[in-house]
Write a protein that holds these residues in place. Structure first.
Motif, PDB file in Angstrom:
ATOM      1  N   GLU A  65     -14.154  -0.870  -5.838  1.00  0.00           N
ATOM      2  CA  GLU A  65     -12.585  -0.765  -6.569  1.00  0.00           C
ATOM      3  C   GLU A  65     -13.165  -0.640  -7.450  1.00  0.00           C
ATOM      4  O   GLU A  65     -14.586  -0.913  -8.413  1.00  0.00           O
ATOM      5  CB  GLU A  65     -11.779  -2.140  -6.403  1.00  0.00           C
ATOM      6  N   SER A  69      -9.502  -2.963 -14.771  1.00  0.00           N
ATOM      7  CA  SER A  69      -7.763  -2.934 -14.215  1.00  0.00           C
ATOM      8  C   SER A  69      -8.309  -4.431 -15.397  1.00  0.00           C
ATOM      9  O   SER A  69      -7.106  -4.984 -15.211  1.00  0.00           O
ATOM     10  CB  SER A  69      -6.401  -2.846 -13.606  1.00  0.00           C
ATOM     11  N   THR A 136      -3.366  -9.038 -12.076  1.00  0.00           N
ATOM     12  CA  THR A 136      -3.907  -7.806 -11.786  1.00  0.00           C
ATOM     13  C   THR A 136      -4.551  -7.419 -10.457  1.00  0.00           C
ATOM     14  O   THR A 136      -4.337  -6.777 -10.194  1.00  0.00           O
ATOM     15  CB  THR A 136      -5.138  -7.811 -12.359  1.00  0.00           C
ATOM     16  N   GLN A 140      -2.451  -4.929  -8.059  1.00  0.00           N
ATOM     17  CA  GLN A 140      -3.464  -3.707  -7.277  1.00  0.00           C
ATOM     18  C   GLN A 140      -3.348  -4.195  -5.716  1.00  0.00           C
ATOM     19  O   GLN A 140      -3.530  -2.784  -4.560  1.00  0.00           O
ATOM     20  CB  GLN A 140      -4.587  -4.098  -7.620  1.00  0.00           C
ATOM     21  N   LYS A 143      -0.786  -2.051  -4.867  1.00  0.00           N
ATOM     22  CA  LYS A 143      -0.416  -0.406  -5.232  1.00  0.00           C
ATOM     23  C   LYS A 143      -0.931  -0.051  -4.090  1.00  0.00           C
ATOM     24  O   LYS A 143      -1.164   1.105  -3.273  1.00  0.00           O
ATOM     25  CB  LYS A 143      -1.113  -0.371  -6.730  1.00  0.00           C
TER      26      LYS A 143
END
Length: 281
Positions: A65, A69, A136, A140, A143
């Motif tokens: 990954e 971020s 975060t 993620q 998303k």
């Protein structure tokens, strides 16, 4: 009759020592959770710590990954000492800085016709690494659902619109301090109504959150408000008092990520996971 002990007995049948160990583990866990200790979101602070970037890079890198971020925003203040550790807590943003100007300009635009009614006294940046990393991860995760399933977004099909920066959340001085330390908490929902669901409310317009109903003035007449990043994801229209978003058509186990006041042009967003929002300022 103790369901924990009974469950341990079933799991450990045929091995008395394993059963005893499991019982002790369960009971010890209960004792830890029952202590009135400071928390970091869901867990006692004594049992958690922010993940340093190097360790997180190693972990997430092994999963293939993207790690960038998870780093704190570049605007965060680093504490003295040269160890690159960020200050934890509320940091006053210098009034002459470009960062402060950006925040003030955004706020004033979102006040619409009320911009002359309010004066900005101070802007504080919230630096809480544990909360930021938790948010975060949640962002993620949402998303990733869009990327894995092209039909995931029913009412919000735009993956670039998964996160809204910024939305507003009015609150009291006492609650503002708690939110900065522990994040937004659904347990406090209902204080100002649950018209679109029993979650945490965020407004597109600062003029809405500036109401004294949502951000009551303190003894000096000063109101408190958050500008937050919110992982709104895919939304559905909210209903009064609902505890979770609706399930998606044809997907019995998949819920929408948030509820709104208007599907086509939402101005109110309600979230149902505490990790779905981060109080930036």
């Amino acid at each position: 009759h103790d369901p924990l002990v009974e469950g341990a007995s079933k799991l450990g049948r045929g091995s008395a020592s394993k059963t005893q160990d499991l019982q002790l583990l369960l009971l010890d866990s209960m004792r830890v959770q029952s202590r009135p200790t400071p928390t970091s979101g869901w867990f006692p602070k004594a049992a958690t710590k922010p993940v340093d970037f190097k360790s997180l890079q190693s972990l997430v890198g092994s999963m293939g990954e993207e790690i960038a971020s998870f780093k704190p925003p570049s605007t965060w203040t680093v504490s003295a000492g040269g160890n690159q550790k960020h200050e934890d807590g509320k940091v006053v943003v210098p009034s002459h800085s470009a960062e402060c100007k950006e925040i003030k300009d955004y706020f004033k635009i979102a006040l619409h016709s009320q911009k002359k009614k309010f004066k900005i006294v101070k802007v504080e940046r919230i630096q809480n690494l544990a909360l930021y990393q938790t948010y975060t991860v949640k962002k993620q995760t949402i998303k990733a659902r869009y990327e894995e399933d092209s039909a995931y977004g029913v009412n919000n099909a735009n993956v670039d619109d998964v996160e809204r920066r910024w939305l507003f959340h009015g609150t009291s001085k006492e609650s503002a301090d708690k939110i900065a330390h522990q994040g937004f908490n659904r347990a406090f929902s209902g204080r100002n109504g649950t018209v679109y669901g029993a979650g945490v409310y965020f407004a597109r317009d600062a003029s809405y959150s500036c109401s004294s109903r949502y951000s009551p003035p303190n003894s000096d007449g000063i109101q408190q408000m958050f500008m937050a990043s919110v992982a709104v994801g895919d939304w559905c229209e909210g209903e009064a008092g609902q505890l979770i978003p609706d399930t998606k058509p044809g997907k019995a186990l998949e819920l929408y990520d948030s509820t709104v006041d208007n599907i086509l042009n939402p101005s109110i967003f309600v979230t149902y996971h505490d990790a779905q929002a981060y109080p930036d300022y």
